[in-house]
Motif scaffolding. Structure first.
Motif, PDB file in Angstrom:
ATOM      1  N   LEU A   1      48.823 105.793 -58.374  1.00 63.54           N
ATOM      2  CA  LEU A   1      49.599 106.025 -59.591  1.00 63.54           C
ATOM      3  C   LEU A   1      50.616 104.906 -59.813  1.00 63.54           C
ATOM      4  N   PHE A   2      51.357 104.547 -58.769  1.00 56.84           N
ATOM      5  CA  PHE A   2      52.334 103.477 -58.915  1.00 56.84           C
ATOM      6  C   PHE A   2      51.660 102.133 -59.160  1.00 56.84           C
ATOM      7  N   PHE A   3      50.474 101.912 -58.586  1.00 57.61           N
ATOM      8  CA  PHE A   3      49.769 100.662 -58.862  1.00 57.61           C
ATOM      9  C   PHE A   3      49.315 100.607 -60.320  1.00 57.61           C
TER      10      PHE A   3
ATOM     11  N   GLU B   1      56.068  95.310 -64.225  1.00 56.44           N
ATOM     12  CA  GLU B   1      57.304  95.239 -63.448  1.00 56.44           C
ATOM     13  C   GLU B   1      56.984  95.282 -61.952  1.00 56.44           C
ATOM     14  N   HIS B   2      57.898  94.796 -61.165  1.00 61.41           N
ATOM     15  CA  HIS B   2      57.628  94.713 -59.726  1.00 61.41           C
ATOM     16  C   HIS B   2      58.111  95.936 -58.948  1.00 61.41           C
TER      17      HIS B   2
ATOM     18  N   ARG C   1      56.716 100.016 -54.649  1.00 57.47           N
ATOM     19  CA  ARG C   1      56.518 101.407 -54.221  1.00 57.47           C
ATOM     20  C   ARG C   1      55.065 101.650 -53.837  1.00 57.47           C
ATOM     21  N   ALA C   2      54.133 101.098 -54.623  1.00 56.17           N
ATOM     22  CA  ALA C   2      52.712 101.270 -54.320  1.00 56.17           C
ATOM     23  C   ALA C   2      52.372 100.649 -52.973  1.00 56.17           C
TER      24      ALA C   2
END
Length: 71
Positions: free
Chosen positions: A21-23, A31-32, A37-38
């Motif tokens: 999901l974060f990826f 954004e980085h 987080r991913a």
């Protein structure tokens, strides 16, 4: 399956899903923050997967040694 495998499976599913999901958020926004987080969640995913494999291997080794001692 033992309780350890069930717990590991639930945690692996959660960590893998959140990492994906974060990826996807990173791919959509650029954004980085979501990328970091991913990657962090993916590293925890790998650690838990390796610990589960270690548990599977060493529990069988220990049971084999116990069976050798008993016989």
């Amino acid at each position: 399956m033992t309780v350890v495998y069930w717990i590991a499976g639930v945690l692996l599913a959660g960590l893998g899903g959140l990492s994906a999901l974060f990826f996807l958020l990173f791919l959509g926004s650029g954004e980085h923050g979501p990328r970091k987080r991913a990657l962090a969640l993916f590293h925890w995913f790998k650690l838990l997967a390796l610990l589960t494999v270690n548990y599977a291997i060493w529990s069988r080794v220990a049971l084999g040694v116990i069976n050798l001692i008993r016989s």
